[in-house]
Write a protein that holds these residues in place. Structure first.
Motif, short mmCIF file in Angstrom:
data_model
loop_
_atom_site.label_atom_id
_atom_site.label_comp_id
_atom_site.label_asym_id
_atom_site.label_seq_id
_atom_site.Cartn_x
_atom_site.Cartn_y
_atom_site.Cartn_z
N LYS A 158 0.85 -1.18 0.00
CA LYS A 158 0.00 0.00 0.00
C LYS A 158 0.89 1.24 0.00
O LYS A 158 1.92 1.25 0.66
CB LYS A 158 -0.88 0.02 1.25
CG LYS A 158 -1.96 -1.03 1.25
CD LYS A 158 -2.85 -0.86 2.46
CE LYS A 158 -3.95 -1.90 2.44
NZ LYS A 158 -4.84 -1.77 3.60
N PRO A 159 0.49 2.26 -0.73
CA PRO A 159 1.29 3.49 -0.71
C PRO A 159 1.26 4.12 0.68
O PRO A 159 0.24 4.04 1.38
CB PRO A 159 0.62 4.38 -1.75
CG PRO A 159 -0.75 3.82 -1.94
CD PRO A 159 -0.66 2.37 -1.61
N ALA A 160 2.34 4.72 1.05
CA ALA A 160 2.41 5.36 2.36
C ALA A 160 1.40 6.51 2.41
O ALA A 160 1.29 7.29 1.46
CB ALA A 160 3.81 5.89 2.60
N ARG A 161 0.66 6.57 3.51
CA ARG A 161 -0.33 7.65 3.65
C ARG A 161 0.37 8.97 3.88
O ARG A 161 1.40 9.03 4.54
CB ARG A 161 -1.26 7.37 4.84
CG ARG A 161 -2.29 6.32 4.51
CD ARG A 161 -3.12 5.95 5.71
NE ARG A 161 -3.80 7.12 6.26
CZ ARG A 161 -4.58 7.09 7.33
NH1 ARG A 161 -4.75 5.97 7.97
NH2 ARG A 161 -5.17 8.17 7.78
N LYS A 162 -0.21 10.01 3.32
CA LYS A 162 0.35 11.34 3.55
C LYS A 162 0.09 11.71 5.00
O LYS A 162 -0.95 11.40 5.55
CB LYS A 162 -0.31 12.37 2.64
CG LYS A 162 0.02 12.19 1.18
CD LYS A 162 -0.63 13.27 0.36
CE LYS A 162 -0.30 13.08 -1.11
NZ LYS A 162 -0.98 14.08 -1.94
N ALA A 163 1.02 12.39 5.60
CA ALA A 163 0.87 12.81 6.99
C ALA A 163 -0.25 13.86 7.05
O ALA A 163 -0.27 14.81 6.27
CB ALA A 163 2.16 13.39 7.51
N VAL A 164 -1.15 13.66 7.98
CA VAL A 164 -2.26 14.61 8.13
C VAL A 164 -1.75 15.80 8.91
O VAL A 164 -1.15 15.66 9.97
CB VAL A 164 -3.43 13.93 8.88
CG1 VAL A 164 -4.57 14.93 9.08
CG2 VAL A 164 -3.91 12.72 8.12
N ARG A 165 -1.99 16.97 8.34
CA ARG A 165 -1.56 18.19 9.02
C ARG A 165 -2.60 18.55 10.07
O ARG A 165 -3.78 18.63 9.79
CB ARG A 165 -1.47 19.33 8.01
CG ARG A 165 -0.14 20.00 8.01
CD ARG A 165 -0.07 21.12 7.02
NE ARG A 165 -1.21 22.01 7.17
CZ ARG A 165 -1.46 23.05 6.40
NH1 ARG A 165 -0.66 23.31 5.41
NH2 ARG A 165 -2.50 23.81 6.58
N HIS A 166 -2.16 18.76 11.28
CA HIS A 166 -3.09 19.10 12.36
C HIS A 166 -3.08 20.59 12.63
O HIS A 166 -3.21 21.02 13.78
CB HIS A 166 -2.72 18.31 13.62
CG HIS A 166 -2.95 16.85 13.47
ND1 HIS A 166 -4.20 16.30 13.43
CD2 HIS A 166 -2.09 15.82 13.33
CE1 HIS A 166 -4.09 15.00 13.29
NE2 HIS A 166 -2.81 14.68 13.21
N GLY A 167 -2.93 21.38 11.59
CA GLY A 167 -2.92 22.82 11.76
C GLY A 167 -4.24 23.42 11.30
O GLY A 167 -5.19 22.73 10.95
N THR A 168 -4.30 24.73 11.30
CA THR A 168 -5.49 25.45 10.85
C THR A 168 -5.49 25.50 9.33
O THR A 168 -4.46 25.75 8.72
CB THR A 168 -5.47 26.88 11.42
OG1 THR A 168 -5.28 26.81 12.82
CG2 THR A 168 -6.76 27.60 11.14
N SER A 169 -6.65 25.27 8.74
CA SER A 169 -6.70 25.30 7.28
C SER A 169 -6.52 26.73 6.79
O SER A 169 -6.74 27.69 7.52
CB SER A 169 -8.04 24.76 6.78
OG SER A 169 -9.08 25.69 7.05
N LEU A 170 -6.11 26.86 5.56
CA LEU A 170 -5.86 28.18 4.99
C LEU A 170 -7.13 29.02 4.94
O LEU A 170 -7.10 30.22 5.18
CB LEU A 170 -5.27 28.01 3.58
CG LEU A 170 -4.84 29.28 2.88
CD1 LEU A 170 -3.75 29.99 3.67
CD2 LEU A 170 -4.34 28.97 1.49
N VAL A 171 -8.26 28.39 4.64
CA VAL A 171 -9.54 29.12 4.57
C VAL A 171 -9.90 29.67 5.95
O VAL A 171 -10.27 30.84 6.08
CB VAL A 171 -10.66 28.19 4.05
CG1 VAL A 171 -12.00 28.89 4.11
CG2 VAL A 171 -10.35 27.75 2.63
N THR A 172 -9.78 28.84 6.98
CA THR A 172 -10.11 29.29 8.33
C THR A 172 -9.17 30.42 8.76
O THR A 172 -9.61 31.42 9.33
CB THR A 172 -10.00 28.13 9.32
OG1 THR A 172 -10.84 27.07 8.87
CG2 THR A 172 -10.40 28.54 10.72
N LEU A 173 -7.90 30.27 8.49
CA LEU A 173 -6.94 31.30 8.86
C LEU A 173 -7.25 32.62 8.15
O LEU A 173 -7.20 33.69 8.76
CB LEU A 173 -5.53 30.83 8.50
CG LEU A 173 -4.39 31.73 8.94
CD1 LEU A 173 -4.35 31.85 10.45
CD2 LEU A 173 -3.08 31.18 8.42
N THR A 174 -7.61 32.54 6.88
CA THR A 174 -7.95 33.75 6.12
C THR A 174 -9.17 34.44 6.71
O THR A 174 -9.19 35.66 6.87
CB THR A 174 -8.19 33.40 4.64
OG1 THR A 174 -7.03 32.75 4.13
CG2 THR A 174 -8.47 34.65 3.82
#
Length: 43
Positions: free
Chosen positions: A8-24
């Motif tokens: 299986k392909p390695a899963r991308k690491a999930v970013r636990h930060g604020t999304s760009l839309v929310t930050l904007t």
């Protein structure tokens, strides 16, 4: 000729930060509100 084993392909690491839309929105909403409140009223 042996086929390579399936992995299986390695899963991308999930970013636990604020999304760009929310930050904007968090940055621009107070600025828009302040402009609306502090705008000089024409009489």
């Amino acid at each position: 000729m042996a086929l390579p084993t399936y992995r299986k392909p390695a899963r991308k690491a999930v970013r636990h930060g604020t999304s760009l839309v929310t930050l904007t929105l968090v940055i621009t909403a107070p600025a828009v509100f302040a402009v609306a409140v502090l705008r000089p009223r024409s009489r």
